[in-house]
Motif scaffolding. Structure first.
Motif, PDB file in Angstrom:
ATOM      1  N   PRO A  76      40.175 -16.969 -29.452  1.00  0.00           N
ATOM      2  CA  PRO A  76      38.892 -16.472 -28.951  1.00  0.00           C
ATOM      3  C   PRO A  76      38.993 -14.982 -28.637  1.00  0.00           C
ATOM      4  O   PRO A  76      40.111 -14.463 -28.454  1.00  0.00           O
ATOM      5  CB  PRO A  76      38.679 -17.309 -27.679  1.00  0.00           C
ATOM      6  CG  PRO A  76      39.554 -18.526 -27.865  1.00  0.00           C
ATOM      7  CD  PRO A  76      40.750 -18.024 -28.628  1.00  0.00           C
ATOM      8  N   PRO A  77      37.877 -14.249 -28.543  1.00  0.00           N
ATOM      9  CA  PRO A  77      36.518 -14.778 -28.454  1.00  0.00           C
ATOM     10  C   PRO A  77      35.962 -15.248 -29.797  1.00  0.00           C
ATOM     11  O   PRO A  77      36.268 -14.673 -30.849  1.00  0.00           O
ATOM     12  CB  PRO A  77      35.711 -13.591 -27.921  1.00  0.00           C
ATOM     13  CG  PRO A  77      36.455 -12.393 -28.430  1.00  0.00           C
ATOM     14  CD  PRO A  77      37.903 -12.775 -28.379  1.00  0.00           C
ATOM     15  N   LYS A 263      29.220 -20.821 -25.322  1.00  0.00           N
ATOM     16  CA  LYS A 263      28.590 -19.580 -25.770  1.00  0.00           C
ATOM     17  C   LYS A 263      28.146 -18.763 -24.568  1.00  0.00           C
ATOM     18  O   LYS A 263      27.425 -19.261 -23.701  1.00  0.00           O
ATOM     19  CB  LYS A 263      27.373 -19.859 -26.663  1.00  0.00           C
ATOM     20  CG  LYS A 263      26.764 -18.596 -27.270  1.00  0.00           C
ATOM     21  CD  LYS A 263      25.428 -18.862 -27.939  1.00  0.00           C
ATOM     22  CE  LYS A 263      24.277 -18.891 -26.946  1.00  0.00           C
ATOM     23  NZ  LYS A 263      24.013 -17.558 -26.324  1.00  0.00           N
ATOM     24  N   ASP A 264      28.570 -17.518 -24.528  1.00  0.00           N
ATOM     25  CA  ASP A 264      28.143 -16.617 -23.468  1.00  0.00           C
ATOM     26  C   ASP A 264      26.906 -15.850 -23.929  1.00  0.00           C
ATOM     27  O   ASP A 264      26.216 -16.266 -24.840  1.00  0.00           O
ATOM     28  CB  ASP A 264      29.288 -15.679 -23.087  1.00  0.00           C
ATOM     29  CG  ASP A 264      30.499 -16.441 -22.556  1.00  0.00           C
ATOM     30  OD1 ASP A 264      30.289 -17.491 -21.920  1.00  0.00           O
ATOM     31  OD2 ASP A 264      31.637 -15.998 -22.784  1.00  0.00           O
ATOM     32  N   THR A 304      18.205 -13.791 -32.472  1.00  0.00           N
ATOM     33  CA  THR A 304      18.867 -12.732 -31.706  1.00  0.00           C
ATOM     34  C   THR A 304      20.244 -13.139 -31.196  1.00  0.00           C
ATOM     35  O   THR A 304      20.870 -12.391 -30.449  1.00  0.00           O
ATOM     36  CB  THR A 304      17.994 -12.317 -30.510  1.00  0.00           C
ATOM     37  OG1 THR A 304      17.719 -13.470 -29.702  1.00  0.00           O
ATOM     38  CG2 THR A 304      16.668 -11.724 -30.987  1.00  0.00           C
ATOM     39  N   VAL A 305      20.723 -14.318 -31.586  1.00  0.00           N
ATOM     40  CA  VAL A 305      22.013 -14.802 -31.090  1.00  0.00           C
ATOM     41  C   VAL A 305      23.150 -14.129 -31.860  1.00  0.00           C
ATOM     42  O   VAL A 305      23.243 -14.240 -33.088  1.00  0.00           O
ATOM     43  CB  VAL A 305      22.129 -16.330 -31.212  1.00  0.00           C
ATOM     44  CG1 VAL A 305      23.520 -16.804 -30.789  1.00  0.00           C
ATOM     45  CG2 VAL A 305      21.072 -17.010 -30.361  1.00  0.00           C
ATOM     46  N   LYS A 306      23.992 -13.451 -31.141  1.00  0.00           N
ATOM     47  CA  LYS A 306      25.204 -12.854 -31.699  1.00  0.00           C
ATOM     48  C   LYS A 306      26.155 -12.669 -30.510  1.00  0.00           C
ATOM     49  O   LYS A 306      26.364 -11.569 -30.011  1.00  0.00           O
ATOM     50  CB  LYS A 306      24.897 -11.528 -32.395  1.00  0.00           C
ATOM     51  CG  LYS A 306      26.064 -10.965 -33.198  1.00  0.00           C
ATOM     52  CD  LYS A 306      25.623  -9.846 -34.146  1.00  0.00           C
ATOM     53  CE  LYS A 306      24.869  -8.752 -33.434  1.00  0.00           C
ATOM     54  NZ  LYS A 306      24.486  -7.630 -34.344  1.00  0.00           N
ATOM     55  N   ASP A 307      26.703 -13.804 -30.040  1.00  0.00           N
ATOM     56  CA  ASP A 307      27.358 -13.844 -28.740  1.00  0.00           C
ATOM     57  C   ASP A 307      28.815 -14.288 -28.825  1.00  0.00           C
ATOM     58  O   ASP A 307      29.186 -15.068 -29.721  1.00  0.00           O
ATOM     59  CB  ASP A 307      26.614 -14.810 -27.811  1.00  0.00           C
ATOM     60  CG  ASP A 307      25.203 -14.342 -27.490  1.00  0.00           C
ATOM     61  OD1 ASP A 307      25.020 -13.111 -27.358  1.00  0.00           O
ATOM     62  OD2 ASP A 307      24.301 -15.189 -27.379  1.00  0.00           O
ATOM     63  N   PRO A 308      29.627 -13.827 -27.881  1.00  0.00           N
ATOM     64  CA  PRO A 308      31.021 -14.278 -27.803  1.00  0.00           C
ATOM     65  C   PRO A 308      31.125 -15.586 -27.026  1.00  0.00           C
ATOM     66  O   PRO A 308      30.134 -16.123 -26.520  1.00  0.00           O
ATOM     67  CB  PRO A 308      31.695 -13.133 -27.039  1.00  0.00           C
ATOM     68  CG  PRO A 308      30.615 -12.661 -26.103  1.00  0.00           C
ATOM     69  CD  PRO A 308      29.319 -12.801 -26.872  1.00  0.00           C
ATOM     70  N   GLY A 309      32.342 -16.070 -26.910  1.00  0.00           N
ATOM     71  CA  GLY A 309      32.595 -17.295 -26.162  1.00  0.00           C
ATOM     72  C   GLY A 309      33.843 -17.984 -26.684  1.00  0.00           C
ATOM     73  O   GLY A 309      34.777 -17.328 -27.160  1.00  0.00           O
TER      74      GLY A 309
END
Length: 327
Positions: A76-77, A263-264, A304-309
Motif C-alpha cells: 500500500p497505498p 478507501k480514504d 471523481t474517485v482517485k483515492d489512496p488506502g
C-alpha cells in the motif's frame, strides 16, 4: 492462476479498520453471485457452505472469519477509482442529433490481435457495414460508455436497451487524463472523468483528437436477460452489485475473491466487496475500481474517485498460508 506476489502479509480480522461495522450479509450475497464460477478446488467446499449460511449479518461475518484469512498483497497505498453504468439517450437508426455510433463486434476481430485503432474507427474504418448497434447524441458519451464497459440506452420509442462488453480492438488502453497532464492543459489533481468530459465538449476538435490518443476501442452486444434492478454483467459473466463489486487485476487478485476495501479520501469506504470485474486501466496488486451503480448520481460519485488506502484479499486458509510460504 494469479501471479505469485512480490510481497504478502497476513493480518488478523481485528486489524481491518471498520470490519465489525460492515454489512457482511450484503457482502455474502454478492459473493454468492459468482462463487460457483471459481474452479479452484480449495474454493469449492467454501462455496458450497456459503449457500447454507443463515441469512443474518452475524452469521455472514462468522462465515468469512472461519474460512478465510486476510492477506495484503503488494505494498500500500492502494489506488482506488470508481466506475458506473451510464444511462444514455439513443436511436436504433441514424438521424437528427443521433449521429455517433456504438458498434457490435466485427466478425473478423480476433482476441489479442491488433485491429483498427480508435482514430481509424472514428474516421469510418468500419462504417456502413451494418455493425452499428445504436446511435448516440454525444461523442463524449460514446467514449465513456467504452471506458465503463456497459450501459443502458433509452431509445427514441421509450424502450431501454442494455449493452455490455463484447470485445476490444487489441490495442493497449492509454489514459487520456495522463495525456492531458503531459500536454500541460491540466495538473494531475485536476484530472477526473467529469473534467475530461467538460474539456472535450468545450473544445470539440482538439478534444476528439485527444480521445483518439487512446487507441483502445470497445465493442458491445445487446443483453436481453437482465431485469431493470440488475447491475451490468461483469468479467465473470454475472450481474455486479453497487458498492459490493470491484474490478481488479486478475494477475494478482483471483476473480470471485472477497476483497476488504479501506478507501480514504473525501468519501471513505470500509467495506467487504467481491472481485467480479476487470478493466483495461486496472493494473497492479493494490489497485481496484469500485462499482458505484447506475445513472447520473452513481456517475457523479464515481467520476471523481482517485483515492489512496489499502486493499486486503480474503483467501481460503490453506491458500493464504501457501502464499506466505512462497513469498
Amino acid at each position: 492462476m494469479p501471479a505469485r506476489p512480490a510481497q504478502a502479509e497476513m493480518l488478523d480480522f481485528d486489524a481491518l479498520d471498520g470490519w465489525m461495522e460492515d454489512d457482511h450479509l450484503a457482502a455474502l450475497s454478492s459473493f454468492l453471485r459468482t462463487c460457483d464460477l471459481i474452479d479452484q478446488p480449495d474454493w469449492k467446499p467454501i462455496c458450497a457452505l456459503a449457500a447454507d449460511v443463515p441469512k443474518d449479518p452475524a452469521s455472514a461475518r462468522s462465515f468469512f472469519e472461519l474460512f478465510f484469512r486476510p492477506v495484503v498483497v503488494g505494498q500500500p497505498p492502494a489506488l482506488f477509482t470508481g466506475y458506473f453504468e451510464p444511462e444514455l439517450n439513443g436511436s436504433p437508426v441514424r438521424g437528427g442529433r443521433f449521429q455517433y455510433p456504438i458498434y457490435r463486434r466485427p466478425p473478423e476481430l480476433q482476441d489479442g490481435v491488433a485491429y483498427h485503432t480508435r482514430a481509424a474507427i472514428e474516421a469510418g474504418a468500419i462504417a456502413g457495414r451494418g455493425l452499428e448497434l445504436a446511435w448516440l447524441d454525444d461523442p463524449v458519451d460514446v467514449y465513456f460508455l467504452q471506458v465503463q464497459g456497459s450501459g443502458r440506452i433509452r431509445m427514441t420509442d421509450g424502450t431501454v436497451v442494455r449493452v455490455g462488453y463484447a470485445g476490444k480492438n487489441g490495442h493497449a488502453y492509454r489514459s487520456v487524463g495522463q495525456e492531458m497532464v503531459r500536454r500541460g492543459t491540466h495538473s494531475l489533481d485536476q484530472v477526473s472523468a467529469p473534467e475530461i468530459a467538460t474539456y472535450v465538449r468545450s473544445n470539440p476538435e482538439t478534444g476528439r483528437a485527444l480521445l483518439d490518443t487512446n487507441p483502445s476501442y470497445v465493442f458491445f452486444r445487446k443483453i436481453g436477460t437482465l431485469r431493470p434492478e440488475d447491475g451490468p454483467i461483469g468479467a465473470m459473466g454475472r450481474s455486479i452489485t453497487a458498492l459490493r463489486s470491484v474490478a481488479i487485476d486478475p494477475r494478482f487478485t483471483p476473480l470471485g475473491a472477497p476483497v476488504w476495501i479501506e478507501k480514504d479520501g473525501r468519501r471513505p469506504i470500509r467495506s467487504l466487496m467481491v472481485a467480479q470485474d476487470t478493466g483495461g486501466a486496472i493494473k497492479g496488486m493494490q489497485r481496484a475500481d469500485i462499482f458505484y451503480g447506475t445513472g447520473k448520481g452513481a456517475g457523479d460519485a464515481a467520476g471523481t474517485v482517485k483515492d489512496p488506502g489499502r486493499m486486503v484479499l480474503l483467501l481460503p486458509i490453506d491458500r493464504a498460508f501457501a502464499m506466505l510460504d512462497d513469498d
